[in-house]
Design a protein around this motif. Structure first.
Motif, mmCIF file in Angstrom:
data_model
loop_
_atom_site.group_PDB
_atom_site.id
_atom_site.type_symbol
_atom_site.label_atom_id
_atom_site.label_comp_id
_atom_site.label_asym_id
_atom_site.label_seq_id
_atom_site.Cartn_x
_atom_site.Cartn_y
_atom_site.Cartn_z
ATOM 1 N N ALA A 31 0.814 -1.215 0.000
ATOM 2 C CA ALA A 31 0.000 0.000 0.000
ATOM 3 C C ALA A 31 0.843 1.259 0.000
ATOM 4 N N SER A 32 2.182 1.116 -0.140
ATOM 5 C CA SER A 32 3.067 2.275 -0.119
ATOM 6 C C SER A 32 3.030 3.001 -1.463
ATOM 7 N N GLU A 36 6.505 0.757 -3.087
ATOM 8 C CA GLU A 36 5.610 -0.396 -3.199
ATOM 9 C C GLU A 36 6.410 -1.691 -3.315
ATOM 10 N N SER A 37 5.921 -2.746 -2.627
ATOM 11 C CA SER A 37 6.531 -4.072 -2.739
ATOM 12 C C SER A 37 5.478 -5.116 -2.418
ATOM 13 N N ASN A 38 5.800 -6.363 -2.733
ATOM 14 C CA ASN A 38 4.881 -7.478 -2.478
ATOM 15 C C ASN A 38 4.990 -7.889 -1.013
ATOM 16 N N SER A 39 4.495 -7.009 -0.118
ATOM 17 C CA SER A 39 4.696 -7.197 1.323
ATOM 18 C C SER A 39 3.575 -6.499 2.068
ATOM 19 N N THR A 40 3.392 -6.880 3.348
ATOM 20 C CA THR A 40 2.423 -6.205 4.218
ATOM 21 C C THR A 40 3.130 -5.603 5.424
ATOM 22 N N PHE A 61 0.221 -3.814 -6.547
ATOM 23 C CA PHE A 61 -0.243 -4.533 -5.368
ATOM 24 C C PHE A 61 -1.173 -3.654 -4.536
ATOM 25 N N ALA A 62 -2.015 -4.347 -3.745
ATOM 26 C CA ALA A 62 -2.811 -3.706 -2.701
ATOM 27 C C ALA A 62 -2.789 -4.649 -1.505
ATOM 28 N N ILE A 63 -3.245 -4.171 -0.346
ATOM 29 C CA ILE A 63 -3.316 -5.032 0.842
ATOM 30 C C ILE A 63 -4.741 -5.562 0.975
ATOM 31 N N SER A 64 -4.832 -6.902 1.145
ATOM 32 C CA SER A 64 -6.128 -7.562 1.328
ATOM 33 C C SER A 64 -6.279 -7.979 2.782
ATOM 34 N N MET A 65 -7.447 -7.660 3.364
ATOM 35 C CA MET A 65 -7.753 -8.056 4.742
ATOM 36 C C MET A 65 -9.020 -8.906 4.710
ATOM 37 N N PHE A 160 -10.065 -4.145 0.795
ATOM 38 C CA PHE A 160 -8.797 -3.873 0.140
ATOM 39 C C PHE A 160 -8.350 -2.442 0.474
ATOM 40 N N VAL A 161 -7.026 -2.242 0.728
ATOM 41 C CA VAL A 161 -6.453 -0.932 1.061
ATOM 42 C C VAL A 161 -5.243 -0.689 0.155
ATOM 43 N N ASP A 162 -5.082 0.568 -0.318
ATOM 44 C CA ASP A 162 -3.947 0.873 -1.190
ATOM 45 C C ASP A 162 -3.640 2.377 -1.092
ATOM 46 N N ASN A 163 -2.413 2.735 -1.593
ATOM 47 C CA ASN A 163 -2.036 4.148 -1.764
ATOM 48 C C ASN A 163 -2.221 4.941 -0.472
ATOM 49 N N VAL A 164 -1.544 4.482 0.612
ATOM 50 C CA VAL A 164 -1.658 5.124 1.927
ATOM 51 C C VAL A 164 -0.549 6.186 2.080
#
Length: 701
Positions: A31-32, A36-40, A61-65, A160-164
């Motif tokens: 979400a950076s 950005e990277s494939n990480s949480t 990528f985005a973060i999935s919860m 889903f969360v992204d671009n924080v």
């Protein structure tokens, strides 16, 4: 000295501005904005938290919860802050699949800040949420829930969360300029290379986002070139680019670079689909699945074949639900793959499927509210209320005086034809289901046909003659009368007095005459309206003298009397080889031989089978009746014949009806055979043309 102090102050202010303007969402994760990277990294909580490539808002990528059971429906992010400092927090979020509806996912229960209020995440599309808060702690917490305490912990609820971005208030709010001079080069059938002129920014550009037809397909961390792959041949695409800075500000879009990919000469078919299997088979359906084919360019879809005939396609899905099957029937399914060039793969393995047999022993309810309307002299219209069934009603049988006269495949009305005027009929209806279960009969609709207004008498019978005259009898015959509606019978007159009638027969046997006596016979015709024709010509008859021994009680059983004569007459019943005539005029215990036996029927000869409105039973109905009853419809069973015998005239009529029905079945089958032969000829012509085209293609290569 002042200049030195001013210089140091300026440097300090620039340093502080850089520190204050730095994004506090610093971990390298999905979400950076700038990292950005494939990480949480940095995000934690009780939910299942992963990096996702499903429709990210920015980048790849985005973060999935995803909720799990037992209060596992939240995730948190902690950041370092200065107490009393105002911050602008920007988070892009959207709802994913929601098992609990409404689940009401939300930003809630933040700690270490003031100025925050619970905010529901309402949309399934990406939406930017902006929060202006003041830090009350050096380590504030951002918390996101998948729903309320009663709904969020349902397994499967997703956010889903992204671009924080987390920036001090007053940080950089100026977006970069739009990238310019976007061009594409080196375009192939599946890819192209994009280049553009860099954007400018008051602080600094941190990267670019590349959009294909308005959707992000990737980012760069500052590079002004991007290699696009995975395109379809001979397809037009519109590419644009936006720039972003460290504060998360996004520039206007660049100019559009329109690209049409090349067409690749593709003659290679895909490989055959494999591992075709069926599961979940029911009485009427089954589910097919298979392993994907491969292709030198790309598989674009699959064709599903049932017994060699296409029943559907997919555009890439590896499963197919087959419906509309018949219970207890075996089918052979195969699958072929195709590519964009129209090349078709070899067929897959065969999945043989036998549908289940429905266990249905419940009959439909009886049809109700049977009524007749529009009755004429020869027709009436029947209608009724539908039956119900645990599986489904498949049709109805219409009975006239207890005998089937037709069926429907679900229609709730039936037009009855071929009736006789001024006659009463009793109609009933039964329902049937696919398992052959038959309902109780409906209520009875009693119908009396109208009487035709007929004032025209038939023509006079012609050619009346007598033959075979004995001492007490003679046989009369004549030519039929004609009528505007129909002749219903004839009256035979002896010396002007009626001695009998027929219901259409053109012969009459006169008995009870006196020997050696002259008689004058005439005949008149009548129609259904009671109109009487003129009398026929006269047939004059003189009976012969006595040539037989009179039967008396005195000589009936004398051994000296041999009853031999030209004619034998009895006023009551005659038994030969038996004394129990069972009420019949003639009873014989033994065999009978005769050159000819004539049976005069009072019922209709079954040519009604060939009328347009005859309800020919389907072969399925015939089969069900045989399986259920063990004999043909309207034909007596072996037990009935053994018990009651048969009436020759009636049985001949029933057998002729079955022969005429067999003739109709044969005609139907012949039409189907001719249709199939024509279709086979068309298929053969297409096959020959395909072989010819294949030969031409191979010759050109």
């Amino acid at each position: 000295m002042k200049k030195v102090l001013l210089l140091l102050l300026s440097i300090s202010m620039m340093f502080l501005e850089g520190v204050i303007g730095q994004d506090l969402h610093i971990q390298s994760n999905a979400a950076s904005i700038a990292n950005e990277s494939n990480s949480t990294a940095g995000w934690s909580g009780t939910a299942v938290i992963t990096s996702s490539t499903t429709n990210p808002q920015l980048g790849n990528f985005a973060i999935s919860m995803v909720s799990n059971t037992g209060n596992r429906y939240r995730m948190d992010y902690f950041y370092n802050a200065t107490v009393g400092t105002d911050y602008v927090i920007r988070i892009w979020a959207r709802q994913g699949p929601q098992v609990t509806t409404p689940a009401a996912p939300a930003f809630a229960n933040w700690s270490g800040v003031t100025g925050f209020s619970t905010t529901v995440i309402e949309n399934t599309n990406w939406t930017e949420y902006v929060f202006n808060v003041t830090a009350t702690s050096t380590n504030p917490r951002i918390t996101i829930y998948n729903g309320t305490s009663s709904s969020g912990n349902t397994a499967g609820n997703t956010v889903f969360v992204d671009n924080v971005s987390i920036l001090p208030a007053g940080s950089d709010a100026t977006p970069p300029t739009a990238p310019t001079n976007l061009v594409a080069s080196g375009t192939t059938a599946t890819g192209t290379t994009l280049n553009w002129t860099p954007s400018t920014d008051n602080v600094g550009v941190t990267g670019y986002t590349i959009l294909q037809n308005g959707t992000s397909i990737g980012t760069t961390n500052g590079a002004t070139t991007f290699n696009v792959t995975g395109l379809f041949q001979n397809t037009t695409y519109a590419f644009t680019v936006t720039a972003r800075d460290a504060a998360g500000n996004v520039s206007p879009v660049s100019n559009a670079a329109n690209v049409t990919t090349l067409t690749a000469p593709d003659n290679q078919p895909p490989s055959a689909p494999s591992n075709l299997a069926a599961n979940g088979t029911t009485t009427t359906a089954t589910n097919l699945s298979w392993t994907a084919s491969t292709d030198n360019i790309e598989v674009t879809g699959y064709t599903i074949l049932q017994n060699g005939t296409s029943i559907g396609t997919t555009t890439g899905a590896l499963n197919f639900n087959v419906t509309g099957l018949t219970q207890n029937t075996t089918y052979a399914f195969t699958v072929t793959a195709r590519d964009a060039a129209g090349n078709v793969s070899p067929v897959s393995n065969t999945a043989n499927v036998t549908t289940l047999t429905a266990a249905d022993g419940q009959a439909p309810t009886a049809p109700s509210n049977l009524a007749a309307n529009g009755t004429t002299t020869t027709t009436t219209n029947l209608s009724w209320t539908a039956s119900t069934d645990n599986v489904g009603v498949t049709g109805y049988t219409i009975l006239q005086d207890g005998t089937s006269i037709g069926t429907t495949t679900g229609a709730l009305n039936f037009n009855v034809t071929g009736l006789t005027q001024n006659t009463t009929y009793a109609f009933t209806v039964t329902a049937r289901d696919a398992a052959g279960n038959v309902s109780p009969v409906s209520n009875t609709a009693n119908v009396t046909t109208l009487t035709a207004a007929d004032g025209q008498a038939p023509s006079a019978p012609g050619n009346l003659t007598a033959s075979g005259t004995t001492t007490t009898t003679t046989n009369l015959s004549w030519t039929a009368s004609t009528d505007n509606v129909g002749v219903t019978g004839y009256t035979i007159l002896q010396d002007g007095t009626s001695v009998g009638t027929t219901t259409g027969a053109l012969t009459f046997n006169v008995t009870g005459l006196a020997q050696n006596t002259s008689y004058a016979f005439t005949v008149t015709a009548r129609d259904a309206a009671g109109n009487i024709s003129a009398a026929s010509n006269t047939a004059n008859v003189t009976t012969g003298g006595s040539g037989i021994i009179d039967y008396t009680s005195a000589n009936a059983n004398l051994p000296t009397i041999d009853w031999t004569g030209r004619d034998l007459f009895a006023s009551r019943n005659v038994g030969i080889g038996t004394t129990n005539t069972q009420g019949y005029r003639l009873a014989i215990d033994g065999n009978v031989i005769a050159e000819e036996i004539k049976v005069e029927l009072s019922q209709n000869w079954p040519d009604f089978v060939f009328t347009k409105n005859y309800g020919l039973p389907t072969l399925e109905e015939v089969e069900r009746h045989i399986l259920d009853k063990g004999h043909l419809q309207n034909i007596p069973s072996a037990m009935e014949v053994e018990l009651n015998g048969i009436m020759l005239g009636e049985m001949n009529a029933k057998l002729l009806q079955k022969i005429e029905e067999l003739t109709l079945y044969a005609i139907q089958q012949e039409k189907k055979i001719l249709k199939l032969e024509n279709e086979n000829k068309k298929i053969q012509l297409l096959s020959d043309k395909l072989l010819e085209l294949e030969g031409l293609v191979k010759g050109n290569n």
